[in-house]
Design a protein around this motif. Structure first.
Motif, mmCIF file in Angstrom:
data_model
loop_
_atom_site.group_PDB
_atom_site.id
_atom_site.type_symbol
_atom_site.label_atom_id
_atom_site.label_comp_id
_atom_site.label_asym_id
_atom_site.label_seq_id
_atom_site.Cartn_x
_atom_site.Cartn_y
_atom_site.Cartn_z
ATOM 1 N N THR A 35 111.100 -1.540 109.636
ATOM 2 C CA THR A 35 110.049 -2.543 109.452
ATOM 3 C C THR A 35 110.000 -3.621 110.521
ATOM 4 O OG1 THR A 35 111.566 -3.764 108.012
ATOM 5 C CG2 THR A 35 110.022 -2.248 106.949
ATOM 6 N N SER A 86 115.712 -0.398 106.391
ATOM 7 C CA SER A 86 115.271 -1.768 106.617
ATOM 8 C C SER A 86 116.394 -2.735 106.291
ATOM 9 C CB SER A 86 114.059 -2.073 105.738
ATOM 10 O OG SER A 86 113.706 -3.437 105.832
ATOM 11 N N GLY A 110 111.691 -5.301 101.348
ATOM 12 C CA GLY A 110 110.252 -5.101 101.399
ATOM 13 C C GLY A 110 109.618 -5.773 102.598
ATOM 14 N N GLU A 111 108.493 -6.440 102.363
ATOM 15 C CA GLU A 111 107.766 -7.113 103.432
ATOM 16 C C GLU A 111 108.149 -8.585 103.560
ATOM 17 O OE1 GLU A 111 105.718 -5.634 105.578
ATOM 18 O OE2 GLU A 111 106.250 -3.748 104.584
ATOM 19 N N PRO A 122 111.458 1.841 102.212
ATOM 20 C CA PRO A 122 110.714 1.249 103.322
ATOM 21 C C PRO A 122 109.907 2.291 104.075
ATOM 22 C CG PRO A 122 113.060 1.359 103.818
ATOM 23 C CD PRO A 122 112.907 1.721 102.371
ATOM 24 N N ARG A 156 107.331 -13.013 112.379
ATOM 25 C CA ARG A 156 106.695 -13.008 111.056
ATOM 26 C C ARG A 156 107.071 -14.225 110.209
ATOM 27 N NH1 ARG A 156 106.837 -6.751 108.851
ATOM 28 N NH2 ARG A 156 105.587 -5.840 110.538
#
Length: 338
Positions: free
Chosen positions: A160, A190, A194-195, A226, A334
């Motif tokens: 990710t 990952s 998650g994100e 992932p 991010r």
């Protein structure tokens, strides 16, 4: 067990260990050398289904050679195995190595990761550049070294986010010994849940070494799967744990086996048939383990696993995106610097 990070929070908090990087931005790949000031007892544990390694068989407890002079991690897939020749050349110039009559042979096990498809220019002509990078990495080795997208971690990726090189250390005050870890994270899985910004290794974080966000408040089901794009042989996390305790090769093997759990605590999924996960262990032998030796080795191995999990998270946290088209975003792209 009283535990704290070492002064640098790096592998080199273990006395007698130095680390150096050499990389090439256009190549989007590089080499990291871990150099021991004196011969170190060492072993290895291989869990991934697609490893690329050098001189690991001699690390078995029954083999004749009892200690190593350095380790080398490299990008470049199998081409990167050439990096060990450069490390050997630098050590030979310094008079290091296993004595065979008047000759000396530097003992340099190593492992590689796959970064051939990360957008860098791999059109290097007849011979790949990893031997020269290994030589330069060895000459640059010191107690302070950079983390993130450097050395062998320059071109690393995860499912990710951009991968990278991380390190951490822990002082076991009850035992009077130190353990350090270094990881190059190029995983199928990952490092984050998650994100979101939370790391799987968050329960083991010391201070805010990888952002201080703590564990994820919720783990959504999709975080356990992932969105990786499996490619055979293209995913690997390389790691080493080092202690200043005096260990035999058999005990170093036990240390490497326990330390592997650190990868499973920091990466989801881990140790897949498509990963080449390898964990080396080494002991410089400067301190004796006091008291019940089995209990002390158990505590040391447990802390090594926790420290390695922290090193994995730091590698992703400190990474920066490659300056190339259509590359993976880094954690900081991010989620910001903290």
């Amino acid at each position: 067990m009283r535990l704290r990070a070492g002064a640098r929070n790096l592998l080199t908090d273990v006395a007698g260990v130095r680390v150096g990087h050499a990389d090439d931005a256009g190549l989007a790949s590089g080499v990291t050398a871990i150099v021991f000031d004196g011969p170190a007892a060492a072993s290895v544990d291989v869990r991934g289904g697609g490893p690329g390694v050098r001189e690991t068989e001699l690390l078995s407890p029954e083999r004749t050679v009892q200690a190593i002079d350095a380790l080398v991690f490299s990008g470049g897939s199998a081409f990167g195995l050439d990096a060990a020749a450069g490390v050997m050349a630098a050590l030979a110039e310094a008079g290091r190595g296993f004595a065979v009559g008047p000759a000396r042979v530097p003992i340099v096990p190593g492992a590689i990761l796959f970064d051939l498809n990360n957008g860098g220019d791999k059109d290097w002509g007849r011979y790949p550049p990893y031997r020269d990078l290994g030589y330069c990495a060895t000459l640059s080795a010191g107690e302070d070294f950079a983390l993130g997208s450097v050395g062998a971690g320059l071109g690393a990726r995860t499912a990710t986010l951009k991968g990278g090189l991380g390190s951490a250390s822990a002082v076991l005050e009850d035992l009077g010994v130190t353990v350090g870890a270094l990881a190059v994270v190029n995983a199928l899985g990952s490092a984050t849940v998650g994100e979101g910004a939370h790391f799987w290794a968050a329960p083991f974080e010391i201070g805010d070494e990888f952002g201080g966000r703590g564990p994820a408040p919720v783990v959504p089901p999709e975080a356990l799967f992932p969105p990786a794009k499996p490619q055979a042989g293209a995913h690997t996390t390389l790691a080493v744990v080092v202690t200043d305790a005096r260990l035999t090769k058999a005990e170093a093997k036990a240390l490497a086996v326990m330390a592997q759990d650190g990868l499973a605590r920091a990466l989801v999924p881990c140790h897949s048939p498509l990963d080449g996960d390898v964990v080396f262990s080494a002991a410089t032998g400067l301190r004796e383990l006091e008291g019940d030796r089995v209990a002390a080795l158990t505590a040391l191995g447990h802390v090594a696993a926790l420290t390695l999990a922290r090193a994995v998270a730091r590698g992703v946290y400190e990474a920066t995106a490659l300056p190339l088209p259509a590359v993976q975003a880094a954690w900081r792209d991010r989620f910001g610097p903290s």
